[in-house]
Design an enzyme around this catalytic site. Sequence first.
Site, PDB file in Angstrom:
ATOM      1  N   GLY A  74      14.072 -17.234 -33.272  1.00  0.00           N
ATOM      2  CA  GLY A  74      13.144 -17.799 -32.312  1.00  0.00           C
ATOM      3  C   GLY A  74      12.365 -16.684 -31.636  1.00  0.00           C
ATOM      4  O   GLY A  74      11.263 -16.326 -32.035  1.00  0.00           O
ATOM      5  N   CYS A  76       8.211 -21.841  -2.853  1.00  0.00           N
ATOM      6  CA  CYS A  76       8.831 -21.515  -1.582  1.00  0.00           C
ATOM      7  C   CYS A  76      10.326 -21.257  -1.785  1.00  0.00           C
ATOM      8  O   CYS A  76      11.159 -22.016  -1.292  1.00  0.00           O
ATOM      9  CB  CYS A  76       8.588 -22.685  -0.635  1.00  0.00           C
ATOM     10  SG  CYS A  76       8.521 -22.161   1.049  1.00  0.00           S
TER      11      CYS A  76
HETATM   12  C1  LIG Z   1      18.703 -20.697 -29.756  1.00  0.00           C
HETATM   13  C2  LIG Z   1      19.107 -20.673 -31.157  1.00  0.00           C
HETATM   14  C3  LIG Z   1      18.435 -19.861 -32.073  1.00  0.00           C
HETATM   15  C4  LIG Z   1      17.311 -18.939 -31.688  1.00  0.00           C
HETATM   16  O1  LIG Z   1      17.706 -17.884 -30.861  1.00  0.00           O
HETATM   17  P1  LIG Z   1      16.693 -16.703 -30.549  1.00  0.00           P
HETATM   18  O2  LIG Z   1      17.406 -15.812 -29.630  1.00  0.00           O
HETATM   19  O3  LIG Z   1      15.480 -17.314 -29.928  1.00  0.00           O
HETATM   20  O4  LIG Z   1      16.342 -16.066 -31.848  1.00  0.00           O
HETATM   21  C5  LIG Z   1      18.825 -19.918 -33.375  1.00  0.00           C
HETATM   22  N1  LIG Z   1      19.818 -20.744 -33.766  1.00  0.00           N
HETATM   23  C6  LIG Z   1      20.487 -21.540 -32.915  1.00  0.00           C
HETATM   24  C7  LIG Z   1      21.584 -22.404 -33.411  1.00  0.00           C
HETATM   25  C8  LIG Z   1      20.163 -21.527 -31.589  1.00  0.00           C
HETATM   26  O5  LIG Z   1      20.844 -22.299 -30.733  1.00  0.00           O
END
Ligand SMILES: *Cc1c(COP(=O)(O)O)cnc(C)c1O
Length: 408
Positions: A286, A359
Site C-alpha cells: 500500500g 480546537c
Molecule cells: C494494511 C495491509 C497491507 C498494506 O500495508 P502497507 O503498510 O500500506 O503496505 C497489506 N496487506 C494487508 C493484509 C493489510 O492489512
Amino acid sequence: MKPLGPIPPGFESIGGVLAIAGQPVTQLVEAAGQTPLFVYSSQRIRARIAEFRAAMPARLALHYAIKANPFAPILDLMQGLVDGFDIASGGELRAMLAAGVDGARISFAGPGKRDAEIEAAIVHGVTLNLESEGEAARAFALADRLGMTPRLALRVNPDFDLKGSGMKMGGGAKPFGVDADRAGALVRTILDSGAEWCGFHIFAGSQALDAGAIAETQGRTLDLAARLGEESGVAVPRCNLGGGLGIPYFASDTPVDLGDVGARLGERFETLPEVLAGTRFCMELGRYLVGEAGVYLTRILDRKTSHGETFLVTDGGLHHQLAASGNFGTVVRRNYPCAIATRFDAPVEEEASIVGCLCTPLDKLAEKGGFPRAEVGDLVAVFCAGAYGASASPALFLGQGPALERLV
Ligand SMILES: *Cc1c(COP(=O)(O)O)cnc(C)c1O
C-alpha cells in the site's frame, strides 16, 4: 528546533513554488478551487512501481492494498500497473467492482467479514483469505447455499514478526489469521470441502525500512509456506508474502534498499523445495506504492505568537492527516516532511509550529520546525500524504468534512 522528515524525491521548485508533475501548487489549488487539497502524482506512482519491478524477481507479482488510498482515479491508474488488488471490506469490494476490476484479480483479507461480504466475494470470484476456522465454516455454508465453488486461501498468523516494522501483524497472539500450528489441519478441511484451494497469505508486518529484516522475514515466510504445504500434502498454488516495505517519514529514516531485498528473494526463488516449485508468489503493498506520491496542501489562515513561540494556523489538520499529527499508531510524535510550498527554496529563517484549525491540542502538522518566514495566505505542503491520509483520518470531526483530492 525539531527536525522535519525527509522530502521524498521527485518534487521541484518552479519560480520558488513547489511543483508536482511540473505544475506549481498555486495553480493546482486555483484549479481545484479550495484548500485543503490532496494532490497525487501519477508519474511518481508509475516510477515507484517501475523501481519495484526492476529490483524484484520477475516471478513475484505485485498487488495493491487499496486501503492505503482507495481514491477512484488511483484505482483506475493501478489497473494497468499492478497484477492484483487486496481489499479488506465489502466497501472496498464495491469500489473495485465500480472501477471495473475482475474479481479474479482480487483477494479479500480482514478479520470479521460479514456473511453478506463473504457472499459477495464468492459471487464475484474473489479469493477469500480466511482468518479463522469459524470464517471457513461460514464460507463453506454460504458457497453451498449459492451452489458455487469458493476460492479460498488461508491467512496464517506466522510464528515470527517483522523486526523493526512500524506495525506488527504477526507473531504471538493476533486477531489476524490462523496460528501456524493449526493451519495444516484447516488446509485439509478446505481441500475436503471441494473449494478451489488458493494457498497462503502470510503478512508479518508493515512499514519496515531495514532490507536485512525484510529479507529475513521473507525467507521465514517461504520456509513456513513450504512446511505447511508439506503438512497438508498438496503443492502450494499461490503464496502472498505480505507487504512490509516502508517509506521514510522521519528525519532518521532512510529508504529501503530494494535491490538488496530483491537479490535475496531471487536467490531464495532459485532453491525452492518441490512443494513451492510451481507456486505463484506476490507481495501486497500500500504505502510503498502511493505514500510518497501524495502531498497535502493547506493554507495559512493566521500567524500568531504565544509565550515567544510562533504558530502558523492552517485551514487543514488532523481530520485529513491523522498520521502526520502523530495520532495514528505512533508512540512519540515526530515531524513528517513538511514545507512552506509557496517559499519552497527559501532558506530557513525561523522556528514555527504548523497547526490545524481544530480546537484540540492534538492538531499539529509540524512542531517547532525550521521554516522560511511564512505569512497568512502562504500554502503549506505536508509530504508522504498519499497513503493513510484522506481515507484514514476523521474527516467529520468538528464538522469539517473531507478535503478535495486530485490525481495529476
Ligand atoms: C494494511 C495491509 C497491507 C498494506 O500495508 P502497507 O503498510 O500500506 O503496505 C497489506 N496487506 C494487508 C493484509 C493489510 O492489512
